[in-house]
Design a protein around this motif. Structure first.
Motif, PDB file in Angstrom:
ATOM      1  N   GLU A  63       0.854  -1.192   0.000  1.00 18.40           N
ATOM      2  CA  GLU A  63       0.000   0.000   0.000  1.00 18.40           C
ATOM      3  C   GLU A  63       0.889   1.241   0.000  1.00 18.40           C
ATOM      4  O   GLU A  63       1.196   1.791   1.054  1.00 18.40           O
ATOM      5  CB  GLU A  63      -0.903   0.005   1.235  1.00 18.40           C
ATOM      6  N   PRO A  64       1.316   1.699  -1.170  1.00 15.09           N
ATOM      7  CA  PRO A  64       2.275   2.805  -1.226  1.00 15.09           C
ATOM      8  C   PRO A  64       1.759   4.109  -0.619  1.00 15.09           C
ATOM      9  O   PRO A  64       2.542   4.971  -0.241  1.00 15.09           O
ATOM     10  CB  PRO A  64       2.567   2.962  -2.716  1.00 15.09           C
ATOM     11  N   ASP A  65       0.461   4.269  -0.484  1.00 16.65           N
ATOM     12  CA  ASP A  65      -0.099   5.518   0.037  1.00 16.65           C
ATOM     13  C   ASP A  65      -0.409   5.476   1.527  1.00 16.65           C
ATOM     14  O   ASP A  65      -1.065   6.369   2.051  1.00 16.65           O
ATOM     15  CB  ASP A  65      -1.382   5.866  -0.724  1.00 16.65           C
ATOM     16  N   TRP A  66       0.074   4.447   2.243  1.00 19.41           N
ATOM     17  CA  TRP A  66      -0.298   4.316   3.653  1.00 19.41           C
ATOM     18  C   TRP A  66       0.130   5.516   4.493  1.00 19.41           C
ATOM     19  O   TRP A  66      -0.535   5.861   5.462  1.00 19.41           O
ATOM     20  CB  TRP A  66       0.224   3.012   4.247  1.00 19.41           C
ATOM     21  N   GLU A  67       1.206   6.175   4.122  1.00 19.93           N
ATOM     22  CA  GLU A  67       1.665   7.328   4.899  1.00 19.93           C
ATOM     23  C   GLU A  67       0.729   8.522   4.765  1.00 19.93           C
ATOM     24  O   GLU A  67       0.747   9.423   5.601  1.00 19.93           O
ATOM     25  CB  GLU A  67       3.079   7.724   4.484  1.00 19.93           C
ATOM     26  N   ASP A  68      -0.085   8.531   3.717  1.00 23.84           N
ATOM     27  CA  ASP A  68      -1.038   9.622   3.516  1.00 23.84           C
ATOM     28  C   ASP A  68      -2.296   9.442   4.356  1.00 23.84           C
ATOM     29  O   ASP A  68      -3.099  10.366   4.465  1.00 23.84           O
ATOM     30  CB  ASP A  68      -1.441   9.714   2.043  1.00 23.84           C
ATOM     31  N   ASP A  69      -2.474   8.263   4.938  1.00 21.00           N
ATOM     32  CA  ASP A  69      -3.651   7.968   5.756  1.00 21.00           C
ATOM     33  C   ASP A  69      -3.315   8.277   7.212  1.00 21.00           C
ATOM     34  O   ASP A  69      -2.782   7.450   7.936  1.00 21.00           O
ATOM     35  CB  ASP A  69      -4.040   6.500   5.596  1.00 21.00           C
ATOM     36  N   HIS A  70      -3.621   9.483   7.625  1.00 25.85           N
ATOM     37  CA  HIS A  70      -3.227   9.947   8.956  1.00 25.85           C
ATOM     38  C   HIS A  70      -3.911   9.149  10.075  1.00 25.85           C
ATOM     39  O   HIS A  70      -3.369   9.082  11.179  1.00 25.85           O
ATOM     40  CB  HIS A  70      -3.499  11.444   9.106  1.00 25.85           C
ATOM     41  N   ASP A  71      -5.065   8.563   9.797  1.00 21.00           N
ATOM     42  CA  ASP A  71      -5.759   7.774  10.816  1.00 21.00           C
ATOM     43  C   ASP A  71      -5.003   6.489  11.153  1.00 21.00           C
ATOM     44  O   ASP A  71      -5.060   6.017  12.281  1.00 21.00           O
ATOM     45  CB  ASP A  71      -7.174   7.405  10.349  1.00 21.00           C
ATOM     46  N   HIS A  72      -4.304   5.926  10.181  1.00 18.18           N
ATOM     47  CA  HIS A  72      -3.652   4.632  10.378  1.00 18.18           C
ATOM     48  C   HIS A  72      -2.132   4.705  10.408  1.00 18.18           C
ATOM     49  O   HIS A  72      -1.476   3.721  10.752  1.00 18.18           O
ATOM     50  CB  HIS A  72      -4.076   3.655   9.281  1.00 18.18           C
ATOM     51  N   GLU A  73      -1.573   5.849  10.062  1.00 23.93           N
ATOM     52  CA  GLU A  73      -0.116   5.956   9.942  1.00 23.93           C
ATOM     53  C   GLU A  73       0.601   5.585  11.238  1.00 23.93           C
ATOM     54  O   GLU A  73       1.580   4.827  11.222  1.00 23.93           O
ATOM     55  CB  GLU A  73       0.276   7.371   9.525  1.00 23.93           C
ATOM     56  N   GLN A  74       0.138   6.070  12.373  1.00 21.94           N
ATOM     57  CA  GLN A  74       0.807   5.796  13.636  1.00 21.94           C
ATOM     58  C   GLN A  74       0.771   4.300  13.969  1.00 21.94           C
ATOM     59  O   GLN A  74       1.762   3.731  14.436  1.00 21.94           O
ATOM     60  CB  GLN A  74       0.173   6.607  14.760  1.00 21.94           C
ATOM     61  N   THR A  75      -0.353   3.661  13.710  1.00 24.31           N
ATOM     62  CA  THR A  75      -0.477   2.217  13.957  1.00 24.31           C
ATOM     63  C   THR A  75       0.505   1.445  13.095  1.00 24.31           C
ATOM     64  O   THR A  75       1.221   0.561  13.584  1.00 24.31           O
ATOM     65  CB  THR A  75      -1.923   1.751  13.665  1.00 24.31           C
ATOM     66  N   ILE A  76       0.559   1.779  11.820  1.00 22.05           N
ATOM     67  CA  ILE A  76       1.461   1.077  10.905  1.00 22.05           C
ATOM     68  C   ILE A  76       2.915   1.317  11.289  1.00 22.05           C
ATOM     69  O   ILE A  76       3.722   0.381  11.311  1.00 22.05           O
ATOM     70  CB  ILE A  76       1.181   1.488   9.446  1.00 22.05           C
ATOM     71  N   ARG A  77       3.250   2.540  11.645  1.00 23.25           N
ATOM     72  CA  ARG A  77       4.628   2.830  12.068  1.00 23.25           C
ATOM     73  C   ARG A  77       5.000   2.023  13.319  1.00 23.25           C
ATOM     74  O   ARG A  77       6.137   1.578  13.465  1.00 23.25           O
ATOM     75  CB  ARG A  77       4.825   4.315  12.314  1.00 23.25           C
TER      76      ARG A  77
END
Length: 115
Positions: free
Chosen positions: A85-99
């Motif tokens: 999912e190359p755009d995951w960093e643009d999803d501010h709701d999920h970015e912290q969880t993924i990081r």
């Protein structure tokens, strides 16, 4: 997870009820098997599973694995998901969880850090 904990609302066995310890053992075995399957798919680089998951599904699967003490497998799953999912960093709701998952996956294992 061999536990003797039983439900506080049912201190005595109820006729026809599921044995709580046996149920927990079965659940633990099921999660262990699920972790083995996910590990195998990730090791083979079978991205079909990862690509078929939306974020809520991937996160739920990772949470189940993590709860079953398969945190590394959960983190690897989410790392692979982020790669698809190359755009995951643009999803501010999920970015912290993924990081958070990425951080777990990129940390050396305890045995590796002692070398």
């Amino acid at each position: 997870m061999n536990t003797t904990t039983t439900s506080p609302t049912a201190p005595h066995a109820i006729p026809g009820s599921v044995n709580t310890i046996a149920a927990w053992d079965h659940l633990e075995e099921t999660v262990d098997r699920l972790a083995d399957i996910v590990d195998e798919l990730l090791t083979r680089h079978d991205e079909q599973l990862v690509c078929s998951l939306q974020f809520p599904e991937a996160e739920a699967l990772a949470e189940v694995l993590d709860a079953g003490r398969h945190t590394r497998t959960a983190a690897r799953l989410m790392h692979h998901w982020a790669l698809t999912e190359p755009d995951w960093e643009d999803d501010h709701d999920h970015e912290q969880t993924i990081r958070g998952w990425l951080n777990i996956d990129t940390q050396p294992r305890p045995a590796e850090s002692q070398s």
